[in-house]
Design a protein around this motif. Structure first.
Motif: not given
Length: 163
Positions: A18-22, A63-64, A69-70, A133-134
């Motif tokens: 999934v793609v999400t954010t905090n 995939d940051y 935050k992103g 490094t994300f």
């Protein structure tokens, strides 16, 4: 929270993504809990072919968009050894070769100890000399220390810069 530094080679993880954010995970649009439930309910831990290590499940953050935050992708899955026919719902994420800071949680309820670990990691990453490094981070749930979700101990690997 103490940590150790390790260098790891590339890993290929096959699982659900999934793609999400905090921010989204703290509200009604949270996706991570449902993804974990689906992963286990549909039997993916045992049915994924060509597993490199039986009984070990990963939660891979990649995939940051920017930083914590992103947006990012979360893939829940197992390490696979080679290209193989995979169930249609599964994706592959490659965890790159890198240097990682490894944080080990206390023993406790899995959702509680993982949230605590991430809160401490976010604080740790703000300290001088700690540079994330994300590129990819992951949680490692082994079949021994995580066999009982009420008494689990999880390792969290954070990709870091060696500079």
């Amino acid at each position: 929270m103490d940590h150790k530094i390790v260098k790891l080679g590339e890993k290929r993880i096959a699982g659900l993504k999934v793609v999400t954010t905090n921010e989204a995970e703290h509200g009604p649009n949270a996706k991570i809990g449902a993804l974990w439930q689906r992963y286990y309910a549909e039997g993916f831990p045992s049915s994924t072919p060509n597993q490199a290590e039986q009984g070990v499940v990963y939660g891979v953050y990649s995939d940051y968009e920017s930083d914590e935050k992103g947006s990012y992708s979360l893939l829940i899955g197992v390490e696979v050894e080679k290209e193989a026919e995979l169930p249609v719902d599964l994706s592959i994420t490659t965890v790159p070769q890198a240097t990682y800071a490894v944080f080990t949680t206390r023993v406790g309820p899995v959702t509680e100890v993982v949230i605590e670990a991430w809160e401490k990691i976010w604080e740790w990453s703000k300290q001088p000399g700690n540079k994330r490094t994300f590129i990819a981070d992951f949680e490692r749930y082994d079949g021994v220390r995580c066999a009982d979700p009420n008494y689990a101990q999880v390792e969290v690997y954070i990709a870091i810069s060696e500079e």
